[in-house]
Design an enzyme around this catalytic site. Structure first.
Site, short mmCIF file in Angstrom:
data_model
loop_
_atom_site.label_atom_id
_atom_site.label_comp_id
_atom_site.label_asym_id
_atom_site.label_seq_id
_atom_site.Cartn_x
_atom_site.Cartn_y
_atom_site.Cartn_z
N SER A 61 0.80 -1.24 0.00
CA SER A 61 0.00 0.00 0.00
C SER A 61 0.82 1.28 0.00
O SER A 61 0.26 2.37 -0.18
CB SER A 61 -0.95 0.01 1.19
OG SER A 61 -2.01 -0.86 0.94
N LYS A 64 0.34 3.43 -2.91
CA LYS A 64 -0.81 4.35 -3.00
C LYS A 64 -0.36 5.80 -2.94
O LYS A 64 -1.00 6.69 -3.50
CB LYS A 64 -1.82 4.05 -1.87
CG LYS A 64 -2.50 2.67 -2.03
CD LYS A 64 -3.40 2.36 -0.84
CE LYS A 64 -4.33 1.18 -1.04
NZ LYS A 64 -3.79 -0.14 -0.83
N TYR A 189 -3.42 -2.41 -10.29
CA TYR A 189 -3.34 -2.26 -8.83
C TYR A 189 -2.50 -3.38 -8.20
O TYR A 189 -1.61 -3.12 -7.38
CB TYR A 189 -4.77 -2.24 -8.24
CG TYR A 189 -4.79 -2.24 -6.74
CD1 TYR A 189 -4.53 -1.07 -6.02
CD2 TYR A 189 -5.06 -3.40 -6.02
CE1 TYR A 189 -4.52 -1.07 -4.63
CE2 TYR A 189 -5.06 -3.40 -4.63
CZ TYR A 189 -4.79 -2.25 -3.94
OH TYR A 189 -4.77 -2.24 -2.57
N TYR A 241 -4.48 3.99 7.93
CA TYR A 241 -5.87 3.51 8.00
C TYR A 241 -6.50 3.89 9.34
O TYR A 241 -6.31 5.00 9.80
CB TYR A 241 -5.94 2.00 7.76
CG TYR A 241 -5.12 1.59 6.59
CD1 TYR A 241 -5.49 1.98 5.31
CD2 TYR A 241 -3.95 0.86 6.74
CE1 TYR A 241 -4.74 1.63 4.21
CE2 TYR A 241 -3.19 0.51 5.64
CZ TYR A 241 -3.60 0.90 4.39
OH TYR A 241 -2.84 0.57 3.31
N VAL A 259 1.21 -3.91 3.76
CA VAL A 259 1.17 -5.21 4.43
C VAL A 259 2.42 -6.06 4.16
O VAL A 259 2.58 -7.12 4.76
CB VAL A 259 -0.10 -6.03 4.10
CG1 VAL A 259 -1.32 -5.46 4.76
CG2 VAL A 259 -0.30 -6.17 2.60
O1 DON Z 1 -4.98 -4.61 -1.51
C1 DON Z 1 -4.30 -5.37 -0.87
O2 DON Z 1 -4.82 -6.25 -0.24
C2 DON Z 1 -2.79 -5.26 -0.80
N1 DON Z 1 -2.20 -5.57 -2.01
C3 DON Z 1 -2.34 -3.96 -0.26
C4 DON Z 1 -2.89 -3.74 1.09
C5 DON Z 1 -1.99 -3.08 2.05
O3 DON Z 1 -0.79 -3.01 1.91
C6 DON Z 1 -2.63 -2.61 3.27
N2 DON Z 1 -1.65 -2.02 4.14
N3 DON Z 1 -1.38 -2.02 5.25
#
Ligand code: DON
Length: 305
Positions: A61, A64, A189, A241, A259
């Site tokens: 993320s 983003k 994405y 978040y 993540v």
């Molecule tokens: O959309 C997702 O599930 C992941 N590829 C990215 C999510 C993410 O990194 C959330 N962050 N803490």
């Protein structure tokens, strides 16, 4: 500085034992949980690193932030906020509930999944592939590393298991927030989330934001100060978040987590910081990384509040 970072890694590594690696993307579940690394890039381009700073991990993320930079450059701000607002959220990063119940179906902000997916669609480019290439090129420019590439195994794993993101995207198509081919949009994405980086890459990217759009490493101006200011503001209120409020109190810097275990933190006009620790807290933020940043912010008086 060097000794301080090494001491911090030593005294904070135990936190990695209290978190868990992400398993909802099976490939991320293979990460080593006790990794902990840090890199600092100062406004003059000098870099300091310690721990597992060279170990690659996927940006997830944190991408983003780069997508948000591009969508701000390619759209008029007032018009953009009619589609994606800059409001905080008290829900998880892949929450769908707000799209139906709040904000006239608009994603609350570009730091959560719905907002990032909608943002990609609004980046300049005739095809989703061109939009993806534009954002990847900005990521390469911000890190100063043209060799950045997608981790194919993580990308495939995300693609296989990304049904929540599919739900978000199809829901947004049904309400007119996004147009075009949803599968191709999601592919962009998933690929952007799967780009492999190190702590140093994250620190250099953060330093570009700290220097209002100019890279202290390459000397190039990549975007204007207004764009940098909007990105940092939204990182402060939404980058972690539903943990953003606690992060503002504990660390007090614009931040963005992924993540894969990375966190980017920006100390305006001073430095960019990249930390990595794949063991996460229940909200999906790196536990060891968070604690490292908390201590560093206190020791170096980096809290902007
Ligand atoms: O959309 C997702 O599930 C992941 N590829 C990215 C999510 C993410 O990194 C959330 N962050 N803490």
């Amino acid at each position: 500085m060097q000794q301080h970072l090494e001491d911090l890694i030593h005294t904070h590594r135990h936190w990695t034992g209290q978190g868990n690696v992400a398993t909802y993307i099976p490939e991320l579940g293979k990460q080593q949980p006790d990794l902990l690394g840090i890199s600092v890039c100062e406004a003059d381009g000098s870099r300091w690193q310690a721990g597992d700073w060279q170990t690659p991990f996927t940006i997830q993320s944190i991408s983003k932030v780069v997508t948000f930079v591009c969508v701000l450059l390619d759209n008029d701000y007032e018009t953009l906020t009619k589609t994606i607002s800059v409001a905080p959220t008290a829900d998880g990063f892949n929450s769908i509930v707000n799209l139906e119940t709040k904000n006239e179906h608009r994603p609350l902000n570009a730091m959560i999944n719905s907002g990032a997916i909608a943002s990609i669609a609004l980046v300049k480019g005739d095809t989703m592939e061109t939009k993806y290439r534009r954002i990847l090129a900005m990521m390469q420019a911000m890190t100063g590393r043209e060799t950045l590439q997608v981790n194919e195994a993580v990308y495939q794993s995300e693609k296989r298991t990304g049904d929540r993101n599919r739900a978000l995207a199809f829901y947004m198509k049904s309400t007119g927030i996004i147009q075009g081919n949803v599968d191709e949009l999601l592919d962009a994405y998933f690929k952007l989330c799967s780009v492999e980086v190190t702590c140093e890459d994250i620190a250099v990217m953060a330093a570009v934001l700290a220097c209002d759009g100019r890279s202290p490493v390459t000397g190039k101006t990549l975007f204007d100060a207004k764009t940098a200011r909007i990105v940092k503001a939204v990182m402060t209120t939404c980058g972690m978040y539903d943990g953003s409020g606690e992060f503002a109190v504990d660390v007090g810097m614009p931040g963005k987590s992924g993540v894969g275990g990375g966190i980017m933190a920006v100390s305006p006009r001073k430095m960019g910081i990249g930390v990595m620790g794949p063991a996460l807290d229940p909200k999906g933020n790196s536990l060891g990384g968070w604690k490292l940043l908390q201590s560093l912010s206190r020791d170096w008086d980096l809290n902007i509040f």
